[in-house]
Design an enzyme around this catalytic site. Structure first.
Site, PDB file in Angstrom:
ATOM      1  N   ARG A 135      27.753 -19.878  -0.172  1.00  0.00           N
ATOM      2  CA  ARG A 135      26.303 -19.774  -0.223  1.00  0.00           C
ATOM      3  C   ARG A 135      25.785 -18.434   0.283  1.00  0.00           C
ATOM      4  O   ARG A 135      24.895 -17.827  -0.319  1.00  0.00           O
ATOM      5  CB  ARG A 135      25.675 -20.926   0.563  1.00  0.00           C
ATOM      6  CG  ARG A 135      24.160 -20.943   0.616  1.00  0.00           C
ATOM      7  CD  ARG A 135      23.478 -20.607  -0.706  1.00  0.00           C
ATOM      8  NE  ARG A 135      23.968 -21.389  -1.829  1.00  0.00           N
ATOM      9  CZ  ARG A 135      23.828 -21.032  -3.095  1.00  0.00           C
ATOM     10  NH1 ARG A 135      23.223 -19.894  -3.405  1.00  0.00           N
ATOM     11  NH2 ARG A 135      24.297 -21.796  -4.068  1.00  0.00           N
ATOM     12  N   LYS A 160       8.099  -3.121   2.851  1.00  0.00           N
ATOM     13  CA  LYS A 160       7.863  -4.554   2.638  1.00  0.00           C
ATOM     14  C   LYS A 160       9.183  -5.238   2.297  1.00  0.00           C
ATOM     15  O   LYS A 160       9.452  -5.606   1.150  1.00  0.00           O
ATOM     16  CB  LYS A 160       6.839  -4.765   1.524  1.00  0.00           C
ATOM     17  CG  LYS A 160       5.442  -4.250   1.870  1.00  0.00           C
ATOM     18  CD  LYS A 160       4.482  -4.453   0.721  1.00  0.00           C
ATOM     19  CE  LYS A 160       3.094  -3.922   1.053  1.00  0.00           C
ATOM     20  NZ  LYS A 160       2.147  -4.080  -0.078  1.00  0.00           N
ATOM     21  N   LYS A 185      -1.587   6.534   8.429  1.00  0.00           N
ATOM     22  CA  LYS A 185      -2.227   5.582   7.531  1.00  0.00           C
ATOM     23  C   LYS A 185      -3.681   5.324   7.938  1.00  0.00           C
ATOM     24  O   LYS A 185      -4.156   5.836   8.958  1.00  0.00           O
ATOM     25  CB  LYS A 185      -1.425   4.280   7.491  1.00  0.00           C
ATOM     26  CG  LYS A 185      -0.020   4.469   6.895  1.00  0.00           C
ATOM     27  CD  LYS A 185       0.781   3.199   6.895  1.00  0.00           C
ATOM     28  CE  LYS A 185       0.238   2.181   5.920  1.00  0.00           C
ATOM     29  NZ  LYS A 185       0.372   2.622   4.501  1.00  0.00           N
ATOM     30  N   GLU A 200      -2.380   9.206   4.400  1.00  0.00           N
ATOM     31  CA  GLU A 200      -2.917   8.254   3.429  1.00  0.00           C
ATOM     32  C   GLU A 200      -4.419   8.474   3.251  1.00  0.00           C
ATOM     33  O   GLU A 200      -5.152   8.656   4.226  1.00  0.00           O
ATOM     34  CB  GLU A 200      -2.671   6.828   3.922  1.00  0.00           C
ATOM     35  CG  GLU A 200      -3.252   5.757   2.999  1.00  0.00           C
ATOM     36  CD  GLU A 200      -3.074   4.357   3.546  1.00  0.00           C
ATOM     37  OE1 GLU A 200      -4.078   3.607   3.580  1.00  0.00           O
ATOM     38  OE2 GLU A 200      -1.945   4.007   3.950  1.00  0.00           O
ATOM     39  N   ASP A 218      -3.950   5.888  -1.949  1.00  0.00           N
ATOM     40  CA  ASP A 218      -3.813   4.438  -1.808  1.00  0.00           C
ATOM     41  C   ASP A 218      -4.924   3.693  -2.533  1.00  0.00           C
ATOM     42  O   ASP A 218      -6.108   3.871  -2.235  1.00  0.00           O
ATOM     43  CB  ASP A 218      -3.813   4.066  -0.320  1.00  0.00           C
ATOM     44  CG  ASP A 218      -3.494   2.603  -0.100  1.00  0.00           C
ATOM     45  OD1 ASP A 218      -2.477   2.132  -0.640  1.00  0.00           O
ATOM     46  OD2 ASP A 218      -4.265   1.925   0.592  1.00  0.00           O
TER      47      ASP A 218
END
Length: 293
Positions: free
Chosen positions: A111, A146, A178, A203, A224
């Site tokens: 598995r 992510k 950011k 950003e 962005d």
């Protein structure tokens, strides 16, 4: 160190052996616990078998060396023979690998090996679709942070197998200012002192912010969630000879809202980079099974 370290077209898609060892070890501990009780109660200890890992659909293979590591970690005596390599197309109903050894060992490792192999192949396959969509543009497809905790190195390896590139892997690899950094500091009038060897990226969310960021001459500016028309205008401004005469033009990265239906339109704007969270955060795993023969 920094962005260029992991953003080179000649970057080889290799896995760090120590990181692979750690990932597989933790995955097996999580899955096996104190032991595979079902196998222990039903399978004779020295029963030997042969098995095949089968592709149940067509996909781009990634993770065959990871699967082998799983089986060998459970039992070094298992014989694992890959039939195709990472980066090759796995054909539906064809064998990916042949395995032989103790039945108990193979069933215990099954598995974890299939989970990792399926996930990484799904990422590589999706990445290849994005890369193919933007041919012949020079824009590079990159991933984001992510990723699943603990699996980032393997997921980013799969992106490279699919022909994509890695954005920063860890927070210590580059300076990326950011929107929330800017909000907390209530804007910026100068950039922080950047340690030698680091790239810096800013950003922005609109053309006014873009023009402000361009003034600071960062290595990269992230556009962005900007409209395609505004991205085209940003590329035009960046390419303006007036800016070129003053400093090396910043690379432009488009981010936010990209999918297979619109990715070509974004590449056509002339941006250097398109980062796509979908490559790692919402992937359909490849359909793979292990059959005892």
């Amino acid at each position: 160190m920094g962005y260029d370290k992991c953003f080179l077209s000649e970057n080889k898609p290799e896995i760090n052996p120590e990181k692979l060892e750690a990932i597989v070890r933790h995955a097996l501990i999580e899955d096996i616990g104190r032991g595979d009780i079902t196998t222990q109660l039903t399978i004779p200890k020295n029963k030997m078998i042969k098995a095949r890992i089968i592709a149940k659909e067509e996909f781009l293979l990634c993770g065959i060396i990871v699967a082998e590591k799983v089986f060998k970690s459970v039992d070094p005596s298992i014989e694992f023979i890959p039939k195709i390599k990472d980066g090759s197309v796995a054909k539906a109903k064809k064998a990916i690998a042949l395995i032989s050894g103790k039945a108990s060992s193979i069933l215990t490792a099954e598995r974890v090996a299939l989970n990792l192999l399926s996930l990484l192949s799904g990422i590589a396959t999706k990445t290849r679709e994005f890369v193919k969509k933007i041919e012949p543009y020079k824009t590079k497809i990159t991933d984001t942070r992510k990723t699943m905790p603990g699996l980032r190195d393997l997921q980013k390896y799969a992106v490279r197998i699919g022909g994509g590139h890695n954005h920063r892997i860890r927070l210590d690899e580059m300076i990326l200012i950011k929107d929330n950094h800017i909000k907390v500091t209530e804007g910026y009038t100068k950039l922080p002192s950047v340690p030698k060897g680091y790239k810096i990226e800013i950003e922005v969310g609109n053309l006014d912010e873009f023009k402000h960021a361009l003034y600071f001459k960062p290595d990269i500016i992230m556009l962005d969630n900007m409209k395609i028309e505004d991205i085209k205008e940003a590329v035009k401004i960046r390419n303006n000879t007036e800016f070129k005469s003053h400093h090396k033009p910043s690379k432009l990265e488009a981010s936010g809202g990209m999918d297979l239906d619109n990715i070509k339109d974004y590449a056509a704007t002339g941006v250097d980079i398109i980062s796509v969270g979908e490559l790692t955060d919402s992937i359909k795993s490849a359909d793979i099974s292990l059959d005892v023969v």
